[in-house]
Design an enzyme around this catalytic site. Structure first.
Site, mmCIF file in Angstrom:
data_model
loop_
_atom_site.group_PDB
_atom_site.id
_atom_site.type_symbol
_atom_site.label_atom_id
_atom_site.label_comp_id
_atom_site.label_asym_id
_atom_site.label_seq_id
_atom_site.Cartn_x
_atom_site.Cartn_y
_atom_site.Cartn_z
ATOM 1 N N SER A 312 0.889 -1.293 -0.021
ATOM 2 C CA SER A 312 -0.056 0.085 0.142
ATOM 3 C C SER A 312 0.820 1.149 0.170
ATOM 4 O O SER A 312 1.508 1.405 -0.977
ATOM 5 C CB SER A 312 -0.913 0.162 1.087
ATOM 6 N N ASP A 323 10.303 5.241 -10.150
ATOM 7 C CA ASP A 323 9.762 5.984 -11.334
ATOM 8 C C ASP A 323 10.706 7.033 -11.802
ATOM 9 O O ASP A 323 11.085 7.322 -12.843
ATOM 10 C CB ASP A 323 8.262 6.197 -11.204
ATOM 11 N N LYS A 337 -0.516 -4.139 -3.608
ATOM 12 C CA LYS A 337 -1.817 -3.354 -2.797
ATOM 13 C C LYS A 337 -1.941 -2.025 -3.447
ATOM 14 O O LYS A 337 -1.387 -1.023 -3.139
ATOM 15 C CB LYS A 337 -2.159 -3.342 -1.575
#
Length: 410
Positions: A312, A323, A337
């Protein structure tokens, strides 16, 4: 059990609320308004026929009559009411959506704020099996002192089976008055029989941030959860390590099951350049974008340690840094998640938590049920997996991270 006039009226009155769950009734016609508790706007409109409403009310009344006449044990009206509310939400077949009674919601709020009375341990529920496991007891906390170990599976609390129970309901059972005792029955590794462990509850402050300076001016920040109280601790840790001459940094989100989205966003705003942190999208294609201001970015080599219990908000944290290519991820694949839950407080002090959207990393990845693959895969040594506190020099994943950062400086 004595006749409950209140309950009969209550069951009839709740009928209108029950019709919202069309997945149970397989009905596609609706006229029921569901209000957004945050802004009062109408978010959904459903409809159901009068005949169908009457059928639901009649069946609830019939079930109540069977309980009155045949059920062996005593049960309170409030327990039955809570059961109906919980059943309504559980029909969604979503392990992350739940109804909180007033007591359960108070417990959730205490945990979010970072201080509570309990046993001092991180626990998690497997969404597929429903098994509730001790992830890690706080070092020198009540659970640690009583002999609770990482990987222990909780089967009973004070003699009551927790099979099928919501995680927060189990946590509410474990919490209690300071200096009172709670008995946990746990299943451990290769042990053939369950183990009973008595833990004395104490006031516990959640240890969400730990930090230290390692060799070669490598800073280390361990993040055990993303709570409201974590943000300032995190920023202070970075500032202190920079004052000590930190030239590279390791973030450790292993065994971190997540937490508050707003907390992880605030923490990433201290690290990332200006740009997207994460964005969400609901079933209507609408959502929110969370962006970094770039006012306090961190321009040093970084590593994020991850494992299968990193979930999460931990994946928001790791995914954003990956990224932006600002950090190397080391460890094993994360949990996966990639959805967001919203909690809606109700007027009587209870609350409902619902899965409301998916989240996406800055590059548009949704990792739900997929997880994030590390850039450098390193399994933790088997002998260390049941150890609560692993010395840094023995932690092979940590040592790999240090080695990567040292080599990057050369």
């Amino acid at each position: 059990m004595e006749n409950k006039k209140f309950l009969v009226g209550f069951l009839t009155g709740i009928t209108a609320a029950l019709v919202v769950i069309y997945t149970v009734l397989h009905i596609e016609k609706f006229s029921f308004l569901l209000k957004d508790s945050l802004n009062g706007s109408v978010t959904r409109e459903h409809s159901i026929t009068r005949e169908e409403k009457e059928q639901i009310g009649e069946k609830l009344t019939l079930l109540e009559q069977y309980i009155d006449q045949y059920y062996l044990n005593e049960i309170s009206e409030q327990d039955i009411a809570n059961g109906i509310y919980k059943g309504l939400v559980s029909s969604l077949d979503d392990p992350y959506s739940t109804y909180y009674s007033q007591e359960e919601y108070q417990s959730v709020m205490e945990s979010t704020q970072g201080t509570y009375v309990g046993i001092g341990a991180y626990v998690a529920k497997n969404a597929e099996t429903g098994v509730i496991t001790i992830i890690k007891p706080y070092e020198n906390g009540p659970a640690y002192d009583a002999g609770i170990q990482p990987g222990d599976i909780i089967s009973k609390v004070n003699g009551e089976s927790i099979s099928g129970m919501d995680l927060n309901a189990v946590i509410s059972l474990i919490k209690g008055e300071e200096d009172s005792a709670v008995t946990l029955e746990v299943l451990r590794g290769d042990e053939s029989k369950p183990i009973e462990i008595v833990v004395t509850r104490q006031a516990v402050e959640a240890e969400t941030i730990t930090y230290s300076m390692l060799e070669h001016s490598v800073g280390y920040i361990g993040i055990s959860s993303f709570k409201d109280s974590t943000v300032n601790q995190f920023k202070q840790a970075i500032d202190e390590l920079l004052k000590e001459g930190m030239t590279s940094l390791i973030f450790d989100v292993r065994d971190n099951g997540g937490g508050a989205l707003k907390a992880v966003v605030s923490m990433l705003d201290r690290i990332l350049p200006e740009g997207m942190i994460v964005y969400t999208m609901d079933k209507n294609g609408e959502g929110e974008e969370y962006k970094s201001t770039g006012e306090e970015s961190l321009d040093i080599p970084m590593v994020v340690l991850v494992n299968g219990n990193s979930a999460s908000a931990s994946e928001v944290f790791a995914g954003a840094l990956q990224d932006y290519e600002l950090a190397t991820l080391v460890g094993t694949k994360t949990f996966g998640k990639g959805i967001v839950q919203s909690v809606f407080p109700l007027e009587d002090g209870s609350a409902i938590k619902l899965t409301t959207s998916k989240y996406y990393t800055p590059k548009g990845r949704n990792i739900h049920e997929i997880g994030i693959l590390p850039d450098v895969e390193v399994e933790l040594d088997e002998s260390l997996k049941a150890v609560t506190s692993v010395p840094p020099e023995e932690d092979n994943q940590l040592q790999e991270a240090i080695k990567l950062l040292i080599n990057e400086k050369k």
